[in-house]
Design a protein around this motif. Structure first.
Motif, mmCIF file in Angstrom:
data_model
loop_
_atom_site.group_PDB
_atom_site.id
_atom_site.type_symbol
_atom_site.label_atom_id
_atom_site.label_comp_id
_atom_site.label_asym_id
_atom_site.label_seq_id
_atom_site.Cartn_x
_atom_site.Cartn_y
_atom_site.Cartn_z
ATOM 1 N N ARG A 26 -18.553 -9.087 -23.279
ATOM 2 C CA ARG A 26 -19.961 -9.100 -22.883
ATOM 3 C C ARG A 26 -20.834 -9.390 -24.102
ATOM 4 O O ARG A 26 -20.648 -8.781 -25.166
ATOM 5 C CB ARG A 26 -20.360 -7.754 -22.276
ATOM 6 C CG ARG A 26 -19.542 -7.355 -21.042
ATOM 7 C CD ARG A 26 -19.920 -8.218 -19.843
ATOM 8 N NE ARG A 26 -19.183 -7.852 -18.647
ATOM 9 C CZ ARG A 26 -18.144 -8.513 -18.176
ATOM 10 N NH1 ARG A 26 -17.692 -9.602 -18.812
ATOM 11 N NH2 ARG A 26 -17.526 -8.130 -17.074
ATOM 12 N N THR B 226 -19.549 -12.954 -20.171
ATOM 13 C CA THR B 226 -20.910 -13.163 -19.692
ATOM 14 C C THR B 226 -21.891 -13.022 -20.844
ATOM 15 O O THR B 226 -21.693 -12.209 -21.756
ATOM 16 C CB THR B 226 -21.277 -12.175 -18.569
ATOM 17 O OG1 THR B 226 -21.260 -10.835 -19.074
ATOM 18 C CG2 THR B 226 -20.304 -12.293 -17.415
ATOM 19 N N PHE C 225 -25.420 -4.467 -18.671
ATOM 20 C CA PHE C 225 -25.125 -5.817 -19.155
ATOM 21 C C PHE C 225 -23.970 -5.867 -20.148
ATOM 22 O O PHE C 225 -23.419 -6.946 -20.393
ATOM 23 C CB PHE C 225 -26.382 -6.443 -19.772
ATOM 24 C CG PHE C 225 -27.369 -6.920 -18.743
ATOM 25 C CD1 PHE C 225 -27.152 -8.092 -18.039
ATOM 26 C CD2 PHE C 225 -28.507 -6.189 -18.459
ATOM 27 C CE1 PHE C 225 -28.042 -8.529 -17.082
ATOM 28 C CE2 PHE C 225 -29.413 -6.617 -17.506
ATOM 29 C CZ PHE C 225 -29.186 -7.793 -16.813
ATOM 30 N N ASN D 82 -26.134 -12.713 -21.565
ATOM 31 C CA ASN D 82 -27.450 -12.511 -20.975
ATOM 32 C C ASN D 82 -28.473 -12.197 -22.054
ATOM 33 O O ASN D 82 -28.116 -11.868 -23.189
ATOM 34 C CB ASN D 82 -27.401 -11.384 -19.942
ATOM 35 C CG ASN D 82 -26.557 -11.759 -18.731
ATOM 36 O OD1 ASN D 82 -26.977 -12.540 -17.891
ATOM 37 N ND2 ASN D 82 -25.337 -11.219 -18.651
ATOM 38 N N LEU E 275 -25.399 -5.211 -9.195
ATOM 39 C CA LEU E 275 -26.737 -5.493 -9.698
ATOM 40 C C LEU E 275 -27.780 -4.680 -8.939
ATOM 41 O O LEU E 275 -28.720 -4.136 -9.522
ATOM 42 C CB LEU E 275 -27.036 -6.981 -9.605
ATOM 43 C CG LEU E 275 -28.433 -7.425 -10.057
ATOM 44 C CD1 LEU E 275 -28.745 -6.957 -11.469
ATOM 45 C CD2 LEU E 275 -28.573 -8.938 -9.956
ATOM 46 N N VAL F 136 -22.748 -11.775 -13.428
ATOM 47 C CA VAL F 136 -24.138 -12.005 -13.833
ATOM 48 C C VAL F 136 -24.123 -12.570 -15.248
ATOM 49 O O VAL F 136 -23.788 -11.872 -16.205
ATOM 50 C CB VAL F 136 -24.958 -10.697 -13.798
ATOM 51 C CG1 VAL F 136 -26.392 -10.954 -14.255
ATOM 52 C CG2 VAL F 136 -24.951 -10.091 -12.402
ATOM 53 N N SER F 137 -24.463 -13.850 -15.380
ATOM 54 C CA SER F 137 -24.440 -14.487 -16.695
ATOM 55 C C SER F 137 -25.531 -15.548 -16.771
ATOM 56 O O SER F 137 -25.958 -16.099 -15.754
ATOM 57 C CB SER F 137 -23.067 -15.125 -16.952
ATOM 58 O OG SER F 137 -22.948 -15.548 -18.303
ATOM 59 N N ASP G 12 -20.102 -7.663 -6.639
ATOM 60 C CA ASP G 12 -20.874 -8.120 -7.792
ATOM 61 C C ASP G 12 -22.375 -8.024 -7.530
ATOM 62 O O ASP G 12 -23.152 -7.636 -8.401
ATOM 63 C CB ASP G 12 -20.499 -9.557 -8.146
ATOM 64 C CG ASP G 12 -19.043 -9.710 -8.535
ATOM 65 O OD1 ASP G 12 -18.486 -8.778 -9.150
ATOM 66 O OD2 ASP G 12 -18.450 -10.756 -8.214
ATOM 67 N N THR H 100 -21.285 -6.233 -14.794
ATOM 68 C CA THR H 100 -21.966 -7.529 -14.856
ATOM 69 C C THR H 100 -20.984 -8.694 -14.872
ATOM 70 O O THR H 100 -21.258 -9.743 -15.472
ATOM 71 C CB THR H 100 -22.913 -7.578 -16.076
ATOM 72 O OG1 THR H 100 -23.735 -8.734 -16.011
ATOM 73 C CG2 THR H 100 -22.150 -7.586 -17.376
ATOM 74 N N VAL I 65 -27.157 -13.610 -9.368
ATOM 75 C CA VAL I 65 -25.735 -13.210 -9.407
ATOM 76 C C VAL I 65 -24.955 -14.439 -8.993
ATOM 77 O O VAL I 65 -24.581 -14.613 -7.842
ATOM 78 C CB VAL I 65 -25.445 -12.056 -8.431
ATOM 79 C CG1 VAL I 65 -24.074 -11.460 -8.723
ATOM 80 C CG2 VAL I 65 -26.508 -10.985 -8.508
#
Length: 452
Positions: free
Chosen positions: A118, A158, A179, A160, A425, A187-188, A421, A184, A444
């Motif tokens: 991450r 990921t 994050f 962010n 979030l 989520v990227s 996923d 996550t 997402v």
């Protein structure tokens, strides 16, 4: 449905062919099946890269240490170490020359980040910058983080970016936990803004985040709604699952499994807001979390779209949501420090062929939460939107093969996401610790290449 490319690559008889043809070999993404724990980074190594004048380093270090991570600065990492977490405090960036420090710290490091690692970058909000140059430099990190996400995504990593206001450094705890954690996984390439404008609830739990909270999830009988109801229940919330009367049998079954309260109601009915107000008043006294997940599609190109297709989508996906919000807020049934989460869509971000009606409603929700959040911030209420990309559901399973494969591969992670996923979030945005995130829309989509 199983992923064909994963099957081809893992099978000794076909793996060579997939490699010869240059087909993607999607990494099995690291996900979490359980609830948050206080020390969710136990056993992980986190590298902290800093810029001169950064103002969040202390808060970042405190959270990572409390969550169990071993922290290293960029020059302290052993040759054989492969860190799972990289946090970049770039809040001190002021000039073009400051980019060089970021490059010098990250260039030798990025290839060593562990699979499913991450990366979280923290930057100053461009609108609060001291100069025009500083504003541009801060905004440049969006291009950097998204490009880095596309480079590292095939390894399940990921990337962010969070713009953090100088007075909001103490609101990073839950942001870092989400994050930088397995939650996550899909989520990227996203950018959020963390501010101190919303009243804090005071107590910010790190386990059983939603204990004592009452949550209403619409469209809860299946798919993303069901995954969300399960996830909120997992964190201790008392869940009300709402769906249309036609889905009542399925709704009753899933709510029984969760210990949730079922409510069969068509949200587009003219009396739905009043009926919902009465139900909440009589049974729960108020809501802490409201997840607007219910929605429909009625796809046709605009020139061929009958009026009832247009009106149905407008009513269910937008007008009903606004009416329910107004009724609950006017009746004071959204409690102080409540959380409102709205399901938008990648269609609302980038548009989609044959979905002028659907895309209009989903884009409207993005604008709606941006305005609504600021009006409720004094009461500590946050309103945010979630925009899913290609999520593996019964609907995607029914797609033609090549359409489904294209949807799966057109993102940095080279695979589709799971309902869980999206629920992760939503769980983050529903938590007390997300108090610094208000009026945001987060995708997402595995950093989908369209609209991301």
């Amino acid at each position: 449905m199983s992923d064909l490319l994963k099957q081809l690559n893992s099978n000794p008889l076909t793996g060579w062919l997939a490699k010869t043809l240059g087909l993607p070999n999607p990494v099995t993404l690291l996900r979490e099946e359980g609830a948050y724990t206080a020390e969710l980074f136990q056993g992980k190594t986190a590298v902290l890269a800093t810029s001169s004048g950064g103002y969040v380093q202390e808060s970042v270090r405190t959270t990572l240490e409390q969550a169990g991570a071993t922290i290293k600065l960029t020059g302290e990492l052993g040759e054989a170490q492969r860190p799972e977490i990289l946090v970049v405090d770039a809040t001190g960036l002021q000039s073009v020359e400051d980019y060089t420090l970021i490059y010098e710290q990250l260039q030798p490091l990025v290839r060593r980040i562990a699979v499913n690692g991450r990366v979280l970058m923290l930057a100053p909000p461009p609108e609060q910058a001291e100069s025009v140059v500083a504003s541009g430099v801060a905004r440049g990190l969006e291009g950097f983080s998204r490009s880095l996400g596309k480079e590292l995504g095939p390894r399940g990593i990921t990337v962010n970016l969070a713009y953090v206001a100088p007075d909001a450094a103490d609101r990073l705890d839950m942001v870092l936990r989400f994050f930088c954690g397995p939650q996550t996984a899909y989520v990227s390439g996203q950018t959020i803004t963390v501010t101190a404008k919303t009243r804090t609830p005071g107590v910010l739990p790190r386990e059983q985040l939603l204990a004592g909270k009452v949550a209403l999830v619409t469209g809860a009988a299946r798919g993303i709604g069901l995954a969300t109801a399960r996830r909120l229940h997992q964190e201790g919330a008392t869940v009300i699952g709402l769906d249309i009367p036609a889905a009542d049998e399925e709704l009753q079954r899933v709510c029984k499994d969760l210990g949730a309260t079922p409510l069969a109601l068509d949200i587009s009915a003219s009396d739905a807001p009043q009926r919902l107000v009465k139900f909440i008043q009589e049974n729960f006294g108020g809501l802490d979390i409201l997840v607007h997940n219910a929605g429909i599609t009625r796809d046709k190109t605009l020139g061929k779209m009958p009026e009832h297709f247009w009106q149905q989508v407008m009513q269910v996906n937008l007008a009903a949501i606004i009416a329910i919000d107004e009724a609950l807020l006017n009746a004071q049934l959204i409690r102080d420090c409540g959380r409102l989460v709205y399901l938008s869509s990648m269609s609302g971000v980038a548009g989609n062929f044959g979905q002028t009606n659907y895309a209009t409603t989903k884009a409207a929700l993005i604008g709606y939460v941006a305005a609504l959040g600021s009006t409720l911030s004094e009461r500590g209420i946050c309103a945010n939107a979630v925009a899913p990309g290609f999520i593996e559901t019964a609907m995607t399973d029914a797609m033609p093969f090549f359409t489904r494969e294209a949807g799966r591969r057109l993102n940095s992670l080279k695979q589709g996401g799971q309902p869980r996923d999206v629920a992760e979030l939503i769980g983050f945005l529903s938590s007390p610790g997300a108090v610094g995130v208000n009026g945001n829309t987060i995708r997402v989509c595995g950093q989908g290449l369209i609209g991301a």
